[in-house]
Write a protein that holds these residues in place. Structure first.
Motif, PDB file in Angstrom:
ATOM      1  N   LEU A  10       0.762  -1.526   0.147  1.00 59.43           N
ATOM      2  CA  LEU A  10       0.150   0.003  -0.304  1.00 59.43           C
ATOM      3  C   LEU A  10       0.863   1.211   0.276  1.00 59.43           C
ATOM      4  N   SER A  11       1.907   0.952   0.956  1.00 66.20           N
ATOM      5  CA  SER A  11       2.717   2.343   0.889  1.00 66.20           C
ATOM      6  C   SER A  11       3.347   2.717  -0.491  1.00 66.20           C
ATOM      7  N   LEU A  12       3.888   1.844  -1.662  1.00 67.48           N
ATOM      8  CA  LEU A  12       4.842   1.658  -2.585  1.00 67.48           C
ATOM      9  C   LEU A  12       3.026   2.431  -3.663  1.00 67.48           C
ATOM     10  N   ALA A  13       1.961   1.149  -3.465  1.00 69.33           N
ATOM     11  CA  ALA A  13       0.876   1.982  -4.297  1.00 69.33           C
ATOM     12  C   ALA A  13       0.462   3.512  -3.806  1.00 69.33           C
ATOM     13  N   GLU A  14       1.200   3.659  -3.393  1.00 66.33           N
ATOM     14  CA  GLU A  14       0.436   5.320  -2.816  1.00 66.33           C
ATOM     15  C   GLU A  14       1.840   6.293  -3.391  1.00 66.33           C
ATOM     16  N   THR A  15       2.733   5.961  -3.489  1.00 73.70           N
ATOM     17  CA  THR A  15       3.777   6.984  -3.573  1.00 73.70           C
ATOM     18  C   THR A  15       4.348   6.215  -4.763  1.00 73.70           C
ATOM     19  N   LEU A  16       4.531   5.285  -5.560  1.00 74.09           N
ATOM     20  CA  LEU A  16       5.033   4.860  -6.360  1.00 74.09           C
ATOM     21  C   LEU A  16       6.136   5.254  -6.675  1.00 74.09           C
ATOM     22  N   HIS A  17       6.531   4.825  -5.594  1.00 74.15           N
ATOM     23  CA  HIS A  17       8.117   5.844  -5.834  1.00 74.15           C
ATOM     24  C   HIS A  17       8.851   4.984  -4.278  1.00 74.15           C
ATOM     25  N   PHE A  18       9.947   4.175  -4.591  1.00 71.88           N
ATOM     26  CA  PHE A  18      10.673   3.001  -3.841  1.00 71.88           C
ATOM     27  C   PHE A  18      11.084   3.755  -2.918  1.00 71.88           C
ATOM     28  N   GLY A  19      11.938   4.793  -3.282  1.00 68.82           N
ATOM     29  CA  GLY A  19      12.820   5.375  -1.527  1.00 68.82           C
ATOM     30  C   GLY A  19      11.606   6.135  -1.412  1.00 68.82           C
ATOM     31  N   ARG A  20      10.043   6.813  -1.246  1.00 67.65           N
ATOM     32  CA  ARG A  20       9.597   7.422  -0.902  1.00 67.65           C
ATOM     33  C   ARG A  20       8.654   6.437   0.639  1.00 67.65           C
ATOM     34  N   ALA A  21       8.529   5.424  -0.428  1.00 64.68           N
ATOM     35  CA  ALA A  21       7.640   3.944   0.129  1.00 64.68           C
ATOM     36  C   ALA A  21       8.724   3.548   1.285  1.00 64.68           C
ATOM     37  N   THR A  31      15.162  -4.115   0.315  1.00 62.04           N
ATOM     38  CA  THR A  31      13.631  -4.794   1.147  1.00 62.04           C
ATOM     39  C   THR A  31      12.437  -4.634   1.071  1.00 62.04           C
ATOM     40  N   LEU A  32      12.218  -3.738   0.911  1.00 59.99           N
ATOM     41  CA  LEU A  32      10.774  -3.528   0.059  1.00 59.99           C
ATOM     42  C   LEU A  32      10.698  -4.046  -1.089  1.00 59.99           C
ATOM     43  N   SER A  33      11.408  -3.861  -1.917  1.00 60.79           N
ATOM     44  CA  SER A  33      11.897  -4.362  -3.909  1.00 60.79           C
ATOM     45  C   SER A  33      11.648  -5.983  -3.728  1.00 60.79           C
ATOM     46  N   ARG A  34      12.278  -6.084  -2.334  1.00 61.77           N
ATOM     47  CA  ARG A  34      12.643  -8.112  -2.165  1.00 61.77           C
ATOM     48  C   ARG A  34      10.418  -8.520  -1.203  1.00 61.77           C
ATOM     49  N   SER A  35      10.427  -7.805  -0.230  1.00 63.95           N
ATOM     50  CA  SER A  35       8.735  -7.345  -0.124  1.00 63.95           C
ATOM     51  C   SER A  35       7.654  -8.130  -1.269  1.00 63.95           C
ATOM     52  N   ILE A  36       7.689  -6.675  -2.393  1.00 66.29           N
ATOM     53  CA  ILE A  36       6.878  -7.117  -2.721  1.00 66.29           C
ATOM     54  C   ILE A  36       7.105  -7.735  -3.849  1.00 66.29           C
ATOM     55  N   GLN A  37       8.517  -9.218  -4.433  1.00 69.48           N
ATOM     56  CA  GLN A  37       8.474  -9.561  -5.412  1.00 69.48           C
ATOM     57  C   GLN A  37       7.904 -10.796  -4.248  1.00 69.48           C
ATOM     58  N   GLN A  38       7.960 -11.464  -3.543  1.00 70.83           N
ATOM     59  CA  GLN A  38       7.660 -12.099  -2.716  1.00 70.83           C
ATOM     60  C   GLN A  38       6.119 -12.439  -2.659  1.00 70.83           C
ATOM     61  N   LEU A  39       5.568 -10.522  -2.448  1.00 68.83           N
ATOM     62  CA  LEU A  39       4.001 -10.484  -2.678  1.00 68.83           C
ATOM     63  C   LEU A  39       3.615 -10.940  -4.309  1.00 68.83           C
ATOM     64  N   GLU A  40       4.196 -10.848  -4.749  1.00 71.25           N
ATOM     65  CA  GLU A  40       3.649 -11.077  -6.439  1.00 71.25           C
ATOM     66  C   GLU A  40       3.928 -12.507  -6.661  1.00 71.25           C
ATOM     67  N   ASP A  41       5.247 -13.517  -6.056  1.00 68.47           N
ATOM     68  CA  ASP A  41       5.549 -14.521  -6.277  1.00 68.47           C
ATOM     69  C   ASP A  41       4.193 -15.655  -5.500  1.00 68.47           C
ATOM     70  N   LYS A  42       3.308 -14.885  -4.611  1.00 69.89           N
ATOM     71  CA  LYS A  42       2.414 -15.027  -4.300  1.00 69.89           C
ATOM     72  C   LYS A  42       1.425 -15.800  -4.556  1.00 69.89           C
ATOM     73  N   LEU A  43       0.627 -14.552  -5.487  1.00 68.10           N
ATOM     74  CA  LEU A  43      -0.239 -14.103  -5.996  1.00 68.10           C
ATOM     75  C   LEU A  43      -0.246 -14.197  -6.754  1.00 68.10           C
ATOM     76  N   GLY A  44       1.236 -14.742  -8.552  1.00 67.90           N
ATOM     77  CA  GLY A  44       1.299 -14.952  -8.961  1.00 67.90           C
ATOM     78  C   GLY A  44       0.918 -14.203 -10.226  1.00 67.90           C
ATOM     79  N   VAL A  45       0.962 -12.590 -10.145  1.00 66.43           N
ATOM     80  CA  VAL A  45       0.849 -11.889 -10.829  1.00 66.43           C
ATOM     81  C   VAL A  45       1.763 -10.745 -10.301  1.00 66.43           C
ATOM     82  N   SER A  46       2.451  -9.777 -11.401  1.00 64.72           N
ATOM     83  CA  SER A  46       2.872  -8.650 -11.641  1.00 64.72           C
ATOM     84  C   SER A  46       2.395  -7.779 -10.711  1.00 64.72           C
TER      85      SER A  46
END
Length: 287
Positions: A10-21, A31-46
């Motif tokens: 949600l933080s990345l969805a609001e800011t659309l900026h990895f640094g600010r999020a 760490t944020l990038s890995r967290s998002i990647q793991q979430l995408e892997d679980k969901l099977g979508v980007s």
């Protein structure tokens, strides 16, 4: 339960900026990038489209954003319901308002709330008041201070806490004369809000006079209008409470212009469904 992946998303969805999020989440961008990647892997979508220049939500990400917000709201509600038996509410509430509202309206409310519920954390965010209701409606903020619009969304509850006249202001130096005729109004430079309740009322005011205003500048935030008017750049329209609390109040003057604009009905707004949360209900009842 580990809700951090949803919060990171949600933080990345609001800011659309990895640094600010990542800064908002108190983690590193990697760490944020890995967290998002793991979430995408679980969901099977980007969930995001990202390149070296930009980050944007995919269509799947837009759908998941709604789910993530609902999930966190439901989790907070059940957690607080189960915790209510201990007779001590814990958690956090996000509150949004303008800088002026934070010390003119909100200070006393927060002081009393903090005294009664010391274990509830308040996250205060400030910004353009014209964005307040949209932020509450989207679920990005729990509670916000806003002027009541002419048409209040049906899903919003509003509690009035004060009135503030909407006034025309000019530079105190008098270098811009108060317009008298319709021709004067069409030539006078105006400094107006980009959008929002005040702008709509000013637009209707000019339409009723059949005058097309000469707009010198359109700005976000009433404080910026006061600043530009104090420099002699034009005439502006602001809520009087902004002027009363401005450090530049002695450099501008209220103009005696009729017909008067309708006053702001200032209050707190919240989504009706969020009042099911014991934390938000406790805040609301304090009003």
């Amino acid at each position: 339960m580990d809700l951090k992946p949803l919060q990171h998303f949600l933080s990345l969805a609001e800011t659309l900026h990895f640094g600010r999020a990542s800064a908002a989440c108190h983690i590193s961008p990697s760490t944020l990038s890995r967290s998002i990647q793991q979430l995408e892997d679980k969901l099977g979508v980007s969930l995001f489209k990202r390149d070296n220049r930009s980050v944007n939500l995919t269509s799947e990400g837009i759908k998941f954003e709604k789910y993530a917000r609902e999930a966190l709201v439901q989790w907070s509600a059940i957690r607080n319901e189960l915790m209510a038996e201990s007779k001590e509410l814990k958690g956090e509430i996000s509150v949004y308002c303008s800088v002026t509202a934070s010390y003119s309206f909100l200070y006393d409310i927060l002081r009393r709330f903090r005294h009664r519920y010391p274990s509830i954390e308040i996250k205060l965010h400030t910004g353009d008041p014209d964005s307040a209701i949209d932020l509450v409606t989207s679920g990005k903020e729990d509670i916000a201070i806003s002027a009541r619009p002419d048409q209040l969304p049906t899903e919003i509850r509003f509690h009035s806490i004060g009135l503030s006249p909407l006034v025309f202001i000019g530079p105190a130096s008098g270098e811009i004369e108060t317009p008298q005729s319709l021709n004067d109004w069409s030539r006078t430079p105006m400094i107006l809000s980009e959008k929002g309740i005040g702008r709509k009322r000013v637009d209707r005011w000019f339409t009723a006079k059949s005058v097309k205003p000469r707009i010198y500048a359109q700005v976000a935030g009433n404080e910026a209008i006061v600043s530009m008017v104090s420099l002699g750049l034009g005439i502006g329209v602001v809520p009087q409470i902004v002027l009363d609390n401005s450090p530049l109040s002695d450099k501008v003057q209220i103009l005696d212009i009729k017909p008067w604009l309708a006053a702001y009905d200032v209050g707190l707004c919240v989504l009706e469904k969020k009042l099911k949360s014991p934390l938000i209900q406790a805040f609301w009842e304090l009003l």
